[in-house]
Design a protein around this motif. Structure first.
Motif, mmCIF file in Angstrom:
data_model
loop_
_atom_site.group_PDB
_atom_site.id
_atom_site.type_symbol
_atom_site.label_atom_id
_atom_site.label_comp_id
_atom_site.label_asym_id
_atom_site.label_seq_id
_atom_site.Cartn_x
_atom_site.Cartn_y
_atom_site.Cartn_z
ATOM 1 N N ALA A 20 0.296 -1.598 0.290
ATOM 2 C CA ALA A 20 -0.107 0.492 0.082
ATOM 3 C C ALA A 20 0.546 1.503 0.140
ATOM 4 N N LEU A 21 1.562 1.021 0.810
ATOM 5 C CA LEU A 21 2.698 2.469 0.573
ATOM 6 C C LEU A 21 3.587 2.485 -0.577
ATOM 7 N N VAL A 22 4.086 1.139 -1.160
ATOM 8 C CA VAL A 22 5.133 0.962 -2.117
ATOM 9 C C VAL A 22 4.310 2.037 -3.467
ATOM 10 N N ASP A 23 2.282 1.706 -3.877
ATOM 11 C CA ASP A 23 1.778 1.994 -5.049
ATOM 12 C C ASP A 23 1.199 3.767 -4.539
ATOM 13 N N SER A 24 1.240 3.971 -3.158
ATOM 14 C CA SER A 24 0.246 5.383 -3.016
ATOM 15 C C SER A 24 1.428 6.122 -2.690
ATOM 16 N N GLU A 25 2.807 5.943 -2.449
ATOM 17 C CA GLU A 25 3.396 6.882 -2.124
ATOM 18 C C GLU A 25 5.355 6.375 -3.350
ATOM 19 N N GLY A 26 5.905 5.471 -2.761
ATOM 20 C CA GLY A 26 6.978 5.162 -3.786
ATOM 21 C C GLY A 26 7.988 4.276 -3.321
ATOM 22 N N LEU A 27 8.312 3.906 -3.864
ATOM 23 C CA LEU A 27 9.685 3.572 -3.041
ATOM 24 C C LEU A 27 9.888 3.899 -1.421
ATOM 25 N N ASP A 28 10.523 4.656 -1.707
ATOM 26 C CA ASP A 28 11.150 5.177 -0.877
ATOM 27 C C ASP A 28 10.508 5.951 0.330
ATOM 28 N N ALA A 29 8.742 5.340 0.188
ATOM 29 C CA ALA A 29 8.110 5.739 1.515
ATOM 30 C C ALA A 29 7.883 5.158 2.525
#
Length: 225
Positions: A20-29
């Motif tokens: 969910a974090l990757v999808d919404s904010e990208g790998l750096d999140a």
């Protein structure tokens, strides 16, 4: 004994939160600290399931690979190698298009990821089963991965701005309609992928002639390059 207020931590919960974090904010999140906060657990508890952030991202990537349809490569499926590759490529691209931020991790290859390895195994097995020599089957698998992941790394149509003044005819005489591309992003990008895929498969079909075997005939031994 009273039930815990929160579900017990598991690999699936960690991967779900990271996805969910990757999808919404990208790998750096993604960080272990951020994930622990999202999951409502202490940071060290994540290490009972994953050694580090890279392992978590690998698991996220593998979860995406698991969404790819492989049914066309089953022995009972009537599709030939070309149709199977076509339909598989569409399924693979659809999975990547739904999760574009994880594509750089997937582009590195399957490594030890189980679902990713099943994809590679299915493609290689289908190609050698159709008569392609092992070396060529390996190259075809690599070629398809380059093409599919490359197409998912960015959008051609999305690379143009919705501002006709950005494309002065004096400087760009052939880009008079380029400002309209962004509004047709999906149509352009999916059409380009289909066009390229069919061209790629047409080229492979030309090369396939010497390796073709009668329908239903099974390979009798190792094939030469």
């Amino acid at each position: 004994m009273a039930r815990p207020r929160k579900p017990l931590l598991s690999r699936d919960r960690i991967v779900g939160a990271a996805s969910a974090l990757v999808d919404s904010e990208g790998l750096d999140a993604v960080s272990t600290r951020r994930l622990a906060a999202v999951l409502g657990v202490s940071g060290p508890s994540l290490y009972n399931h994953f050694r580090n952030k890279e392992e978590i991202l690998d698991a996220v990537a593998d979860a995406v690979s698991a969404q790819v349809d492989l049914s066309m490569f089953e022995e009972s499926d009537p599709r030939d190698w070309r149709e199977a590759l076509h339909d598989w490529a569409l399924s693979y691209r659809a999975a990547l298009a739904a999760h574009p931020h994880i594509v750089p991790v997937l582009a590195r290859g399957p490594g030890r990821r189980p679902a990713g390895l099943r994809v590679a195994d299915a493609v290689f097995g289908a190609m050698t089963g159709a008569g392609w020599p092992p070396a060529q089957a390996t190259r075809i698998g690599a070629l398809m991965r380059y093409f599919i992941t490359g197409s998912a790394l960015g959008s051609f149509a999305g690379g143009f701005v919705d501002d006709e003044t950005a494309y002065d005819p004096a400087d760009y005489p052939h880009l008079g309609q380029a400002h309209l591309l962004a509004d047709h992003r999906r149509q352009v990008d999916e059409g380009a992928f289909e066009t390229g895929l069919r061209a790629l498969l047409d080229g492979l079909a030309i090369q396939y002639g010497p390796y073709a075997r009668p329908a239903g005939e099974r390979p009798s031994g190792p094939a030469a390059d």
